[in-house]
Write an enzyme that holds these catalytic residues in place. Structure first.
Site, short mmCIF file in Angstrom:
data_model
loop_
_atom_site.label_atom_id
_atom_site.label_comp_id
_atom_site.label_asym_id
_atom_site.label_seq_id
_atom_site.Cartn_x
_atom_site.Cartn_y
_atom_site.Cartn_z
N ASN A 112 -45.67 -8.82 10.50
CA ASN A 112 -46.50 -8.96 11.70
C ASN A 112 -45.64 -9.41 12.87
OD1 ASN A 112 -47.41 -11.73 13.02
ND2 ASN A 112 -46.92 -12.16 10.87
N PHE A 116 -48.70 -14.93 18.60
CA PHE A 116 -49.62 -16.02 18.96
C PHE A 116 -50.80 -15.51 19.80
CE2 PHE A 116 -46.41 -19.82 18.71
CZ PHE A 116 -46.51 -19.79 17.32
N SER A 174 -42.32 -19.45 14.26
CA SER A 174 -42.73 -18.06 14.35
C SER A 174 -41.61 -17.24 14.99
CB SER A 174 -44.01 -17.92 15.19
OG SER A 174 -44.27 -16.56 15.48
N ASN A 176 -42.04 -14.45 16.49
CA ASN A 176 -42.65 -13.47 17.39
C ASN A 176 -42.84 -13.96 18.82
OD1 ASN A 176 -42.88 -11.56 15.25
ND2 ASN A 176 -44.63 -12.74 14.49
N THR A 177 -42.40 -15.18 19.11
CA THR A 177 -42.37 -15.70 20.48
C THR A 177 -40.91 -15.95 20.83
OG1 THR A 177 -44.55 -16.75 20.32
CG2 THR A 177 -43.06 -17.58 22.01
N LYS A 212 -43.83 -26.95 10.57
CA LYS A 212 -43.61 -25.70 9.85
C LYS A 212 -42.28 -25.10 10.25
CE LYS A 212 -46.05 -21.57 8.29
NZ LYS A 212 -47.37 -20.90 8.27
N ASN A 241 -42.29 -20.44 7.10
CA ASN A 241 -42.89 -19.37 7.88
C ASN A 241 -42.33 -18.02 7.39
OD1 ASN A 241 -44.26 -18.00 10.04
ND2 ASN A 241 -44.03 -19.84 11.30
N GLY A 263 -45.42 -12.37 2.21
CA GLY A 263 -45.81 -11.79 0.94
C GLY A 263 -44.72 -11.91 -0.11
N GLY A 292 -45.35 -15.92 -0.29
CA GLY A 292 -45.30 -15.02 -1.43
C GLY A 292 -46.12 -15.40 -2.63
#
Length: 352
Positions: A112, A116, A174, A176-177, A212, A241, A263, A292
């Site tokens: 993904n 956020f 994360s 993704n930022t 995290k 993460n 996963g 996972g």
């Protein structure tokens, strides 16, 4: 009358035929509208005390599923011992362009790059205020992409949700930022945690704060985080993460998409990091294992590696909500086989 587990699992298989983000949205909508199962399961041998909170069982729903706190109570009804909503940022944001989430069916994983996307602090706070206060619900806090002071975004989250959640998670991991993971550097992280814990002590005294972290840390970063966790009396570390790395044995066509991989492909990496941190911080800082988990054996391995609590999310995409019952029902057999009376006795057994 709630939906039977078998019917909910059938629904999960049907949702597998639509694109991943639409399936995610529809699942939240169905839970919100009361279409989820309601499980009643007594698990005293799986109960755990962590950071002053009494968890009815060790299995939690990881952040990223209920981003906007729309279905926290329905998720608890599935059998989870706790739920983490979010990530939530002070201001609403749309996140990255679609498509931004991809199933890796052949690898039992998901990539993904949501970024956020969420309704913002004000809306999420209103939803949390309106919910029935049953069960343990925490919030994953993030920073807005265009924020000039990202540390202040986390402080704003703590102040805005004080009294509405049972724990706060500071998410600086994360992928993704852009630039977010830079907050894991020693001096930056020390300042961030000082400000967050000061805000917590002022607005929500006694509410646990977890951090995290990413699975892709350099050895120096691991040592710094362990030192800071001990020095600041952090209430726990969530390990870990999603990963930005890609193992060469991934088989799915979407394996090279940008974003965080979760996963089954994350299991070994995240569990090794968990065991490493347990060897460093031991019982000083509680650890929460995520990454996972798709079976009772996986959950048990996280516990043996040092986790006091375990979270999952991606496996639900492929296994459906019945996975929770299977894990909770099978975990006692692993305890019995190793001579443990309670799950607490097993924590860190493989790392000691």
């Amino acid at each position: 009358m709630r939906t039977p587990v078998w019917l909910a699992e059938l629904g999960a298989k049907v949702l597998g035929a639509v694109d991943a983000e639409t399936a995610h949205y529809l699942t939240i909508r169905m839970l919100k509208d009361g279409w989820g199962p309601k499980v009643s399961l007594e698990t005293p041998h799986l109960a755990m005390e962590v950071a002053g909170l009494s968890f009815p069982n060790i299995l939690g729903l990881a952040a990223g599923f209920d981003k906007n706190a729309e279905a926290a109570d329905a998720a608890l009804d599935l059998g989870f011992g706790f739920v983490e909503v979010g990530a939530v940022t002070p201001r609403p944001q749309e996140g990255n362009p679609r498509p931004r989430v991809f199933r890796l069916r052949a690898d039992a994983g998901v990539i993904n790059r949501y970024g956020f996307n969420n309704d913002g602090l004000e809306v999420v706070a209103a939803r949390l205020k309106a919910r029935e206060r049953k069960g343990i619900v925490g919030v994953n806090l993030g920073a807005n992409k265009d924020s000039e002071d990202r540390a202040e975004d986390y402080v704003t989250g703590v102040r805005g949700l004080a009294g509405l959640v049972d724990f706060f998670t500071v998410n600086i991991s994360s992928p993704n930022t852009p630039g977010l993971r830079a907050l894991q550097g020693k001096s930056t992280l020390e300042e961030l945690m000082r400000r967050v814990l000061t805000a917590r002590d002022d607005a929500a005294p006694g509410t646990p704060v977890f951090l995290k972290i990413a699975p892709d840390l350099a050895d120096e970063d691991k040592a710094d985080i362990a030192d800071i966790a001990r020095a600041t009396a952090l209430d726990g570390l969530i390990i870990s993460n999603t990963t930005i790395t890609r193992a060469p044995n991934l088989r799915s066509a979407k394996a090279e998409e940008k974003g965080g991989l979760s996963g089954k492909p994350l299991f070994a990496m995240s569990t090794a990091l968990l065991k490493e941190f347990y060897g460093t911080v031991g019982a000083e800082v509680p650890l929460i294992g995520v990454g996972g988990v798709s079976s009772a054996r996986d959950a048990y391995e996280k516990i043996l590696a040092g986790a006091s609590l375990v979270q999952l999310y991606t496996a639900l995409v492929y296994e459906g909500p019945g996975l929770l019952l299977r894990i909770l029902n099978e975990l006692p057999s692993y305890l019995d086989a190793d001579g443990f009376q309670t799950i607490a006795e097993a924590v860190g057994a493989a790392a000691r």
